[in-house]
Design a protein around this motif. Structure first.
Motif, PDB file in Angstrom:
ATOM      1  N   THR A  36      69.013  32.098  44.788  1.00 22.19           N
ATOM      2  CA  THR A  36      68.262  33.356  44.674  1.00 22.19           C
ATOM      3  C   THR A  36      68.852  34.223  43.883  1.00 22.19           C
ATOM      4  OG1 THR A  36      66.999  33.019  46.757  1.00 22.19           O
ATOM      5  CG2 THR A  36      66.784  35.087  45.671  1.00 22.19           C
ATOM      6  N   SER A  37      68.241  34.723  42.680  1.00 24.42           N
ATOM      7  CA  SER A  37      69.119  35.624  41.853  1.00 24.42           C
ATOM      8  C   SER A  37      68.148  37.007  41.444  1.00 24.42           C
ATOM      9  CB  SER A  37      69.168  34.929  40.612  1.00 24.42           C
ATOM     10  OG  SER A  37      68.088  34.168  39.934  1.00 24.42           O
ATOM     11  N   TYR A  38      69.108  37.971  40.997  1.00 23.01           N
ATOM     12  CA  TYR A  38      68.254  39.358  40.616  1.00 23.01           C
ATOM     13  C   TYR A  38      69.107  39.700  39.477  1.00 23.01           C
ATOM     14  CZ  TYR A  38      66.111  38.950  45.308  1.00 23.01           C
ATOM     15  OH  TYR A  38      65.232  38.668  46.449  1.00 23.01           O
ATOM     16  N   GLU A  91      64.955  43.418  48.090  1.00 20.35           N
ATOM     17  CA  GLU A  91      64.474  43.802  46.790  1.00 20.35           C
ATOM     18  C   GLU A  91      64.037  45.331  46.830  1.00 20.35           C
ATOM     19  OE1 GLU A  91      61.175  41.114  45.661  1.00 20.35           O
ATOM     20  OE2 GLU A  91      62.325  39.375  45.919  1.00 20.35           O
ATOM     21  N   LEU A 124      63.760  33.456  48.135  1.00 19.82           N
ATOM     22  CA  LEU A 124      63.029  34.558  47.603  1.00 19.82           C
ATOM     23  C   LEU A 124      61.669  34.707  48.238  1.00 19.82           C
ATOM     24  CD1 LEU A 124      63.214  36.223  44.631  1.00 19.82           C
ATOM     25  CD2 LEU A 124      61.861  34.368  43.651  1.00 19.82           C
ATOM     26  N   SER A 126      63.513  38.748  39.179  1.00 21.23           N
ATOM     27  CA  SER A 126      64.124  37.861  40.360  1.00 21.23           C
ATOM     28  C   SER A 126      63.779  36.346  39.771  1.00 21.23           C
ATOM     29  CB  SER A 126      63.537  37.994  41.508  1.00 21.23           C
ATOM     30  OG  SER A 126      62.068  37.984  41.546  1.00 21.23           O
TER      31      SER A 126
END
Length: 373
Positions: free
Chosen positions: A325-327, A356, A347, A318
Protein backbone atom coordinates in the motif's frame (compact mmCIF):
# COMPACT_ATOMS: atom_id res chain seq x y z
CA UNK A 1 2.77 12.09 19.17
CA UNK A 2 5.56 12.48 16.63
CA UNK A 3 5.36 11.34 13.02
CA UNK A 4 7.66 8.35 13.52
CA UNK A 5 5.71 6.93 16.46
CA UNK A 6 2.46 7.43 14.54
CA UNK A 7 3.79 5.38 11.63
CA UNK A 8 5.26 2.63 13.82
CA UNK A 9 1.94 2.24 15.64
CA UNK A 10 0.10 1.98 12.31
CA UNK A 11 2.54 -0.46 10.76
CA UNK A 12 2.37 -2.78 13.77
CA UNK A 13 -1.40 -2.49 13.92
CA UNK A 14 -2.05 -3.47 10.30
CA UNK A 15 0.69 -6.07 9.80
CA UNK A 16 1.09 -8.66 12.58
CA UNK A 17 3.57 -10.71 10.52
CA UNK A 18 6.51 -8.55 9.54
CA UNK A 19 5.62 -4.81 9.43
CA UNK A 20 7.68 -2.51 7.24
CA UNK A 21 7.16 1.14 6.40
CA UNK A 22 9.13 3.88 4.67
CA UNK A 23 8.31 7.60 4.80
CA UNK A 24 10.05 10.40 2.95
CA UNK A 25 8.95 13.97 3.62
CA UNK A 26 10.15 17.37 2.50
CA UNK A 27 9.19 20.98 3.05
CA UNK A 28 10.12 23.81 0.70
CA UNK A 29 13.83 22.98 0.82
CA UNK A 30 16.40 21.10 -1.18
CA UNK A 31 16.70 18.16 1.18
CA UNK A 32 14.24 15.45 2.12
CA UNK A 33 14.21 13.28 5.22
CA UNK A 34 13.42 9.59 5.32
CA UNK A 35 12.22 7.44 8.19
CA UNK A 36 12.22 3.64 7.91
CA UNK A 37 10.89 1.00 10.26
CA UNK A 38 10.78 -2.78 10.31
CA UNK A 39 12.43 -5.58 8.40
CA UNK A 40 12.52 -6.16 4.64
CA UNK A 41 12.01 -9.88 5.15
CA UNK A 42 11.95 -12.57 7.81
CA UNK A 43 15.74 -12.83 7.78
CA UNK A 44 15.73 -9.57 9.71
CA UNK A 45 17.36 -7.21 7.20
CA UNK A 46 16.22 -3.74 8.22
CA UNK A 47 14.30 -1.39 5.95
CA UNK A 48 16.60 1.36 4.69
CA UNK A 49 16.57 4.32 2.31
CA UNK A 50 17.06 2.12 -0.77
CA UNK A 51 14.45 -0.47 0.19
CA UNK A 52 12.10 -1.22 -2.69
CA UNK A 53 8.30 -1.38 -2.56
CA UNK A 54 5.71 -1.90 -5.27
CA UNK A 55 3.97 1.48 -5.58
CA UNK A 56 0.77 0.33 -7.29
CA UNK A 57 -1.42 3.06 -8.76
CA UNK A 58 1.07 5.82 -8.00
CA UNK A 59 2.38 4.52 -11.34
CA UNK A 60 -0.61 6.08 -13.11
CA UNK A 61 0.90 9.55 -12.96
CA UNK A 62 4.11 8.23 -14.56
CA UNK A 63 2.09 6.87 -17.48
CA UNK A 64 0.17 10.17 -17.71
CA UNK A 65 3.48 12.05 -17.93
CA UNK A 66 4.57 9.86 -20.85
CA UNK A 67 1.21 10.45 -22.56
CA UNK A 68 1.51 14.23 -22.16
CA UNK A 69 5.06 14.22 -23.48
CA UNK A 70 3.87 12.32 -26.56
CA UNK A 71 0.91 14.71 -26.85
CA UNK A 72 3.29 17.70 -26.87
CA UNK A 73 5.41 16.01 -29.55
CA UNK A 74 2.39 15.32 -31.77
CA UNK A 75 2.83 11.55 -31.56
CA UNK A 76 -0.70 11.28 -30.18
CA UNK A 77 -3.45 13.66 -29.11
CA UNK A 78 -5.34 13.25 -25.85
CA UNK A 79 -8.43 14.84 -27.43
CA UNK A 80 -8.56 12.09 -30.07
CA UNK A 81 -10.49 8.88 -29.58
CA UNK A 82 -9.56 5.28 -28.95
CA UNK A 83 -10.89 4.44 -32.42
CA UNK A 84 -8.24 6.70 -33.96
CA UNK A 85 -5.56 4.34 -32.68
CA UNK A 86 -7.21 0.95 -32.19
CA UNK A 87 -9.91 -0.58 -34.38
CA UNK A 88 -10.47 -3.74 -32.36
CA UNK A 89 -12.56 -2.16 -29.59
CA UNK A 90 -15.71 -0.80 -31.30
CA UNK A 91 -17.56 -0.18 -28.02
CA UNK A 92 -14.80 2.22 -26.99
CA UNK A 93 -14.12 3.89 -30.33
CA UNK A 94 -15.61 7.29 -29.38
CA UNK A 95 -13.89 7.62 -26.00
CA UNK A 96 -11.08 10.19 -25.91
CA UNK A 97 -7.69 9.48 -24.40
CA UNK A 98 -8.36 12.32 -21.99
CA UNK A 99 -11.39 10.47 -20.64
CA UNK A 100 -9.21 7.42 -20.09
CA UNK A 101 -6.74 9.55 -18.15
CA UNK A 102 -9.31 11.26 -15.93
CA UNK A 103 -11.46 8.16 -15.36
CA UNK A 104 -14.64 9.41 -17.06
CA UNK A 105 -14.65 6.88 -19.92
CA UNK A 106 -17.41 4.70 -18.48
CA UNK A 107 -15.40 1.56 -19.29
CA UNK A 108 -15.91 -1.30 -16.87
CA UNK A 109 -13.09 -2.48 -14.63
CA UNK A 110 -11.64 -5.88 -15.42
CA UNK A 111 -11.59 -6.47 -11.66
CA UNK A 112 -15.41 -6.44 -11.76
CA UNK A 113 -15.41 -9.74 -13.66
CA UNK A 114 -15.84 -12.41 -10.99
CA UNK A 115 -15.78 -16.16 -10.71
CA UNK A 116 -17.10 -17.67 -7.49
CA UNK A 117 -17.31 -14.23 -5.87
CA UNK A 118 -13.69 -13.24 -6.43
CA UNK A 119 -12.15 -11.28 -9.33
CA UNK A 120 -11.24 -13.68 -12.13
CA UNK A 121 -7.79 -12.08 -12.46
CA UNK A 122 -6.99 -12.89 -8.83
CA UNK A 123 -8.32 -16.44 -9.19
CA UNK A 124 -5.92 -16.96 -12.09
CA UNK A 125 -3.04 -15.62 -9.97
CA UNK A 126 -4.08 -17.83 -7.05
CA UNK A 127 -4.00 -20.89 -9.32
CA UNK A 128 -0.73 -19.81 -10.94
CA UNK A 129 1.19 -16.95 -9.28
CA UNK A 130 3.55 -16.79 -12.27
CA UNK A 131 0.82 -16.34 -14.89
CA UNK A 132 1.68 -13.49 -17.26
CA UNK A 133 -1.20 -11.28 -18.39
CA UNK A 134 -1.04 -9.30 -21.62
CA UNK A 135 -2.87 -6.08 -22.43
CA UNK A 136 -5.38 -8.08 -24.46
CA UNK A 137 -5.93 -10.64 -21.69
CA UNK A 138 -7.18 -7.87 -19.41
CA UNK A 139 -8.99 -5.80 -22.04
CA UNK A 140 -10.81 -8.78 -23.52
CA UNK A 141 -12.46 -9.42 -20.15
CA UNK A 142 -14.54 -6.25 -20.56
CA UNK A 143 -14.36 -5.20 -24.21
CA UNK A 144 -17.96 -6.33 -24.86
CA UNK A 145 -19.35 -4.98 -21.60
CA UNK A 146 -21.70 -1.96 -21.84
CA UNK A 147 -20.14 1.47 -21.38
CA UNK A 148 -21.62 3.90 -18.89
CA UNK A 149 -22.34 6.90 -21.11
CA UNK A 150 -23.06 9.36 -18.29
CA UNK A 151 -19.43 10.58 -18.38
CA UNK A 152 -19.18 10.49 -14.61
CA UNK A 153 -16.07 9.66 -12.64
CA UNK A 154 -15.44 5.97 -12.05
CA UNK A 155 -12.00 4.84 -10.97
CA UNK A 156 -10.99 2.00 -13.24
CA UNK A 157 -7.55 0.60 -14.10
CA UNK A 158 -8.82 -0.69 -17.47
CA UNK A 159 -8.41 2.89 -18.72
CA UNK A 160 -4.66 2.79 -18.16
CA UNK A 161 -4.24 -0.70 -19.59
CA UNK A 162 -5.88 0.61 -22.76
CA UNK A 163 -3.61 3.67 -22.75
CA UNK A 164 -0.57 1.41 -22.40
CA UNK A 165 -1.60 -0.56 -25.48
CA UNK A 166 -2.14 2.65 -27.47
CA UNK A 167 1.21 4.12 -26.41
CA UNK A 168 3.11 1.01 -27.41
CA UNK A 169 1.36 0.93 -30.79
CA UNK A 170 2.07 4.56 -31.73
CA UNK A 171 5.67 4.59 -30.46
CA UNK A 172 6.59 1.01 -31.42
CA UNK A 173 8.35 0.80 -28.04
CA UNK A 174 7.52 -0.96 -24.82
CA UNK A 175 6.10 1.13 -22.01
CA UNK A 176 8.96 -0.15 -19.88
CA UNK A 177 11.43 1.39 -22.32
CA UNK A 178 9.47 4.67 -22.52
CA UNK A 179 9.25 5.11 -18.74
CA UNK A 180 12.99 4.52 -18.53
CA UNK A 181 13.87 6.90 -21.37
CA UNK A 182 11.46 9.68 -20.40
CA UNK A 183 11.37 9.60 -16.59
CA UNK A 184 13.86 7.25 -14.90
CA UNK A 185 16.97 8.20 -16.88
CA UNK A 186 16.36 11.99 -17.08
CA UNK A 187 15.82 12.14 -13.31
CA UNK A 188 18.74 9.76 -12.65
CA UNK A 189 16.59 7.43 -10.59
CA UNK A 190 18.76 4.48 -9.60
CA UNK A 191 16.13 2.57 -7.64
CA UNK A 192 13.02 2.86 -9.80
CA UNK A 193 11.95 0.03 -12.09
CA UNK A 194 9.04 -0.65 -14.41
CA UNK A 195 8.14 -4.32 -13.96
CA UNK A 196 6.34 -6.12 -16.77
CA UNK A 197 5.94 -9.47 -15.02
CA UNK A 198 8.09 -10.59 -12.06
CA UNK A 199 10.57 -8.37 -10.25
CA UNK A 200 13.12 -11.07 -9.52
CA UNK A 201 13.49 -11.69 -13.26
CA UNK A 202 13.73 -8.03 -14.26
CA UNK A 203 16.03 -6.27 -11.82
CA UNK A 204 19.58 -7.15 -10.84
CA UNK A 205 20.36 -9.42 -7.92
CA UNK A 206 22.04 -6.57 -6.03
CA UNK A 207 18.87 -4.46 -6.26
CA UNK A 208 16.60 -7.42 -5.59
CA UNK A 209 18.21 -7.80 -2.17
CA UNK A 210 16.51 -4.53 -1.24
CA UNK A 211 12.97 -5.62 -2.20
CA UNK A 212 10.67 -5.58 0.81
CA UNK A 213 8.53 -8.70 1.22
CA UNK A 214 4.84 -7.93 0.71
CA UNK A 215 2.04 -9.68 2.59
CA UNK A 216 -1.56 -10.34 1.66
CA UNK A 217 -3.56 -9.06 4.64
CA UNK A 218 -7.22 -8.03 4.58
CA UNK A 219 -8.36 -8.29 8.21
CA UNK A 220 -11.97 -7.30 7.56
CA UNK A 221 -12.71 -9.40 4.47
CA UNK A 222 -14.25 -12.83 5.08
CA UNK A 223 -13.92 -14.14 1.52
CA UNK A 224 -10.13 -14.04 1.32
CA UNK A 225 -8.57 -14.67 -2.08
CA UNK A 226 -5.29 -15.88 -0.61
CA UNK A 227 -4.46 -17.20 2.82
CA UNK A 228 -3.94 -14.42 5.36
CA UNK A 229 -0.25 -13.51 5.54
CA UNK A 230 0.68 -14.99 2.14
CA UNK A 231 4.00 -13.61 0.85
CA UNK A 232 3.42 -12.17 -2.62
CA UNK A 233 6.54 -10.28 -3.71
CA UNK A 234 7.45 -13.06 -6.16
CA UNK A 235 3.98 -13.12 -7.73
CA UNK A 236 3.33 -11.67 -11.18
CA UNK A 237 2.82 -7.91 -11.44
CA UNK A 238 1.40 -8.23 -14.95
CA UNK A 239 -2.20 -7.78 -13.75
CA UNK A 240 -1.10 -4.23 -12.82
CA UNK A 241 0.42 -3.54 -16.23
CA UNK A 242 0.64 0.13 -17.27
CA UNK A 243 -1.15 1.68 -14.28
CA UNK A 244 0.51 -0.14 -11.40
CA UNK A 245 3.81 -1.57 -12.59
CA UNK A 246 6.51 0.43 -10.83
CA UNK A 247 8.81 -0.55 -7.96
CA UNK A 248 10.66 2.24 -6.20
CA UNK A 249 11.73 3.79 -2.91
CA UNK A 250 9.92 6.43 -0.91
CA UNK A 251 12.84 8.80 -1.57
CA UNK A 252 12.74 8.44 -5.34
CA UNK A 253 8.96 8.74 -5.61
CA UNK A 254 9.15 11.94 -3.56
CA UNK A 255 11.93 13.20 -5.86
CA UNK A 256 9.85 12.33 -8.94
CA UNK A 257 6.80 14.10 -7.51
CA UNK A 258 8.69 17.32 -6.82
CA UNK A 259 10.38 17.16 -10.22
CA UNK A 260 6.97 16.84 -11.83
CA UNK A 261 5.57 19.91 -10.09
CA UNK A 262 8.71 21.95 -10.77
CA UNK A 263 8.40 21.44 -14.53
CA UNK A 264 11.33 19.07 -15.04
CA UNK A 265 9.28 16.46 -16.91
CA UNK A 266 6.59 18.35 -18.81
CA UNK A 267 6.12 21.97 -19.91
CA UNK A 268 3.95 24.49 -18.07
CA UNK A 269 1.16 24.07 -20.61
CA UNK A 270 1.24 20.28 -20.28
CA UNK A 271 1.38 20.55 -16.50
CA UNK A 272 -1.79 22.65 -16.68
CA UNK A 273 -3.46 19.84 -18.63
CA UNK A 274 -2.13 17.31 -16.15
CA UNK A 275 -3.60 19.18 -13.18
CA UNK A 276 -6.97 20.22 -14.65
CA UNK A 277 -9.48 18.06 -12.78
CA UNK A 278 -12.98 16.80 -13.23
CA UNK A 279 -15.41 16.91 -10.34
CA UNK A 280 -15.58 13.38 -8.92
CA UNK A 281 -19.29 13.85 -8.16
CA UNK A 282 -20.44 15.08 -11.56
CA UNK A 283 -17.63 14.19 -13.97
CA UNK A 284 -17.62 17.77 -15.26
CA UNK A 285 -14.32 19.53 -15.90
CA UNK A 286 -13.30 22.12 -13.31
CA UNK A 287 -11.39 24.55 -15.55
CA UNK A 288 -10.56 26.74 -12.56
CA UNK A 289 -9.59 23.81 -10.37
CA UNK A 290 -11.03 22.54 -7.13
CA UNK A 291 -12.48 24.98 -4.60
CA UNK A 292 -14.69 25.11 -1.53
CA UNK A 293 -17.80 24.40 -3.65
CA UNK A 294 -16.16 21.57 -5.61
CA UNK A 295 -13.46 20.29 -3.27
CA UNK A 296 -12.68 16.88 -4.80
CA UNK A 297 -11.35 16.22 -8.27
CA UNK A 298 -9.41 13.77 -10.39
CA UNK A 299 -7.00 15.04 -13.05
CA UNK A 300 -4.72 12.99 -15.31
CA UNK A 301 -3.49 10.23 -13.05
CA UNK A 302 -3.61 12.27 -9.86
CA UNK A 303 -6.29 13.19 -7.33
CA UNK A 304 -6.83 16.74 -6.09
CA UNK A 305 -8.71 18.11 -3.12
CA UNK A 306 -9.13 21.57 -1.66
CA UNK A 307 -8.60 21.62 2.10
CA UNK A 308 -10.38 24.63 3.58
CA UNK A 309 -8.66 24.22 6.96
CA UNK A 310 -5.20 24.36 5.38
CA UNK A 311 -6.43 26.69 2.59
CA UNK A 312 -4.52 24.90 -0.13
CA UNK A 313 -4.84 22.25 -2.80
CA UNK A 314 -3.55 18.78 -2.05
CA UNK A 315 -2.38 16.63 -4.96
CA UNK A 316 -2.19 12.96 -4.11
CA UNK A 317 -2.68 9.35 -5.08
CA UNK A 318 -2.84 6.03 -3.30
CA UNK A 319 -1.79 2.63 -4.53
CA UNK A 320 -2.87 -0.83 -3.50
CA UNK A 321 -1.56 -4.04 -5.06
CA UNK A 322 -0.98 -7.54 -3.71
CA UNK A 323 1.26 -7.05 -0.69
CA UNK A 324 1.76 -3.27 -0.79
CA UNK A 325 0.00 0.00 0.00
CA UNK A 326 1.44 3.37 -1.00
CA UNK A 327 0.68 7.09 -0.81
CA UNK A 328 2.13 10.26 -2.29
CA UNK A 329 1.11 13.84 -1.43
CA UNK A 330 2.06 17.32 -2.59
CA UNK A 331 0.70 20.49 -0.96
CA UNK A 332 0.55 23.31 -3.48
CA UNK A 333 0.95 26.37 -1.28
CA UNK A 334 3.39 25.16 1.37
CA UNK A 335 5.38 23.04 -1.15
CA UNK A 336 5.38 20.16 1.31
CA UNK A 337 5.52 16.63 -0.07
CA UNK A 338 5.64 13.15 1.38
CA UNK A 339 5.47 9.51 0.32
CA UNK A 340 4.59 6.57 2.55
CA UNK A 341 4.86 2.86 1.76
CA UNK A 342 3.62 -0.20 3.68
CA UNK A 343 4.16 -3.90 2.95
CA UNK A 344 0.53 -5.06 3.10
CA UNK A 345 -2.36 -4.77 0.65
CA UNK A 346 -4.87 -3.22 3.02
CA UNK A 347 -5.88 -0.16 1.01
CA UNK A 348 -9.60 -0.85 1.20
CA UNK A 349 -9.85 -1.60 4.92
CA UNK A 350 -11.07 0.92 7.48
CA UNK A 351 -7.59 0.93 9.01
CA UNK A 352 -6.21 2.67 5.96
CA UNK A 353 -9.33 4.76 5.47
CA UNK A 354 -8.59 6.27 8.87
CA UNK A 355 -4.94 6.68 7.93
CA UNK A 356 -5.84 8.56 4.76
CA UNK A 357 -7.99 10.98 6.75
CA UNK A 358 -5.55 11.60 9.58
CA UNK A 359 -1.96 11.27 8.46
CA UNK A 360 -1.61 13.82 5.61
CA UNK A 361 -2.88 16.70 7.74
CA UNK A 362 -0.78 15.53 10.65
CA UNK A 363 2.40 15.55 8.51
CA UNK A 364 1.80 18.96 6.95
CA UNK A 365 0.89 20.53 10.29
CA UNK A 366 4.02 19.09 11.92
CA UNK A 367 6.26 20.33 9.10
CA UNK A 368 4.69 23.79 9.10
CA UNK A 369 5.19 24.03 12.85
CA UNK A 370 8.81 22.97 12.44
CA UNK A 371 9.35 25.70 9.85
CA UNK A 372 7.82 28.32 12.12
CA UNK A 373 9.64 27.26 15.28
Amino acid sequence: MNIQKYLIDYAEKVNPYNPAVSLTYQNNSEHSKTFNFGSMNESGSKVHDNSLFQIGSLSKSYLAVVVLQLDAEGVLNIEETVGTYLAEFPFWKDITLKKLLNMTSGIRSFLDIHERDIPLVFKIIKDNPLHRFTYDDLLNLVKNEPVNIENKFHYCSTNYVLLGKIIEKVTKKSLKCLVYERIIRPLNLKNTFYIEHIARKEISHNKLLHLVEGYYIFPEIKNLIFQEGTKVSNYTQSASIAGGSIISTSQEVNFYLRALFSGKLISASQLYKFLTPIDVKTGKELSNGVNIAHPNGYALGIEICYDSRLDENIYFHSGGVLGYTSYMYYFSKSKISFTTFFNICGLSTSLFANFEQEFPKYVVTALKNALNS
